[in-house]
Design a protein around this motif. Sequence first.
Motif, mmCIF file in Angstrom:
data_model
loop_
_atom_site.group_PDB
_atom_site.id
_atom_site.type_symbol
_atom_site.label_atom_id
_atom_site.label_comp_id
_atom_site.label_asym_id
_atom_site.label_seq_id
_atom_site.Cartn_x
_atom_site.Cartn_y
_atom_site.Cartn_z
ATOM 1 N N ALA A 85 0.833 -1.205 0.000
ATOM 2 C CA ALA A 85 0.000 0.000 0.000
ATOM 3 C C ALA A 85 0.862 1.248 0.000
ATOM 4 N N TRP A 88 2.659 1.455 -3.447
ATOM 5 C CA TRP A 88 1.778 1.852 -4.532
ATOM 6 C C TRP A 88 1.448 3.340 -4.451
ATOM 7 N N ALA A 165 -5.740 -2.144 -4.855
ATOM 8 C CA ALA A 165 -5.688 -0.845 -4.183
ATOM 9 C C ALA A 165 -6.885 0.014 -4.589
ATOM 10 N N PHE A 215 -3.532 -3.410 3.751
ATOM 11 C CA PHE A 215 -3.984 -2.094 3.298
ATOM 12 C C PHE A 215 -4.701 -1.362 4.430
#
Length: 430
Positions: A85, A88, A165, A215
């Motif tokens: 997370a 990204w 995501a 996440f």
Amino acid sequence: MSTQQALTSVDVRGIIAKRDLVVDLIRTACVVLVVFVHVTMVGVAADDAGIRVTSPLQELDWYVAATWIGQVMPLFFVVGGFASAVGWRSTVERGGGPRDYVATRLVRLFRPAIPLFLVLAIGLGTATLLGTPTDLLAEVAFGIGSPLWFLAAYGITQCCVPLMARLHERAPWATLAGLLVLAAAVDGVRLATGVADVGLLNLGPVWLFAQQLGFLWADGWFARRSKVLLLGIAAAVYAVLVPMTSIGLWAPDMLQDLNPPMLPLAFLAIAQACLVQLVHAPLTRLMRTRAAQGTVFVLGRDGMAIYLWHLPLFIALNGIALFIGVPFPDPGSATWWATRAIALVVVLAAALGVARGLRRFDRPLPRLVPGSDRPAWPVIALAVLCTIGPAFAVMQLHLSFWLAAVGAVLIPMGVWCLSRTVPAVGVRRI
């Protein structure tokens, strides 16, 4: 999305997580625990009857119960989800996209595997030419190749990060519920048909579910929950796991539920994520000490290399000891258990030595310079097959000379494809 909506989203999900040293600690601890489990699970006996390989750990009365704690792979994927997370979001912030993220992550994952597959191909080929008994060689190869499933599973989850995501941003709870239902459906089909290979489909839902929990961790969701609630969730999960693993559909041995991954591991990921948050504060204080930081830096920096090399080195060291006549204690005896700490230290030291010697294979991809981009999706897809494919084949067919040789050829090709850059859209290369 308007500025106000963006600010609201940030308020709801929390500020993008900065580096959490507890994540590094957990990742390192998981790798060390995996090494320890393997040095206690493999016992070599050498006597007049010949050489035998036993599993003293699995013979203990409390072994199955211990797997509910010692099975740390769900937690590893949760921690990986946290790192994914953050990675990204960092990629998006600097203007990158899905191809940049996938290429960067897969190169970092598979580049250290290149020398391993090359050494395995040479070693297994040489052993075959020297006339090593087929059964013994197959057993050794199976043990060496058993951890390589992780390359395939983690590689698959990394390829899915950009999509997952986005789903997390739009509907985090629906995404988690959907993955859990998919995992249950796969297990249902596997149990109804008796076809074990159907369970391989759960390489997606089970590990992606654990990743999605990471996440949530990166969003600060677990940190905002009370300790009572976290403890209650963990207790409820374990309470559900007891009947789940007692009716014959899933094994109470959490290591047995690993390949293919099964639904209990998704539940275990929930409990482990909650329990980690319960001890996050003391672990944070621990990571403020130089001793902890130094240990995590030394071991964590080469964590992937340690994971990949520890079993080949452990088996090789046992072979050398047998060759030079080192006396072996009876596996499972008090003397044998007393030497496990020594075995752990020796294997970790050897793996660190190999990692330092192969450091050039562990370097990350440089960031894209303005005007450049990663290869097109067809090239990325080909590279994904070249890298993940051999690891998946080893997981399914077990390691052999031919699979090691194929990996030694395809994985470098895949890494090379992922490492290439092309002109960005609208940019002509001069």
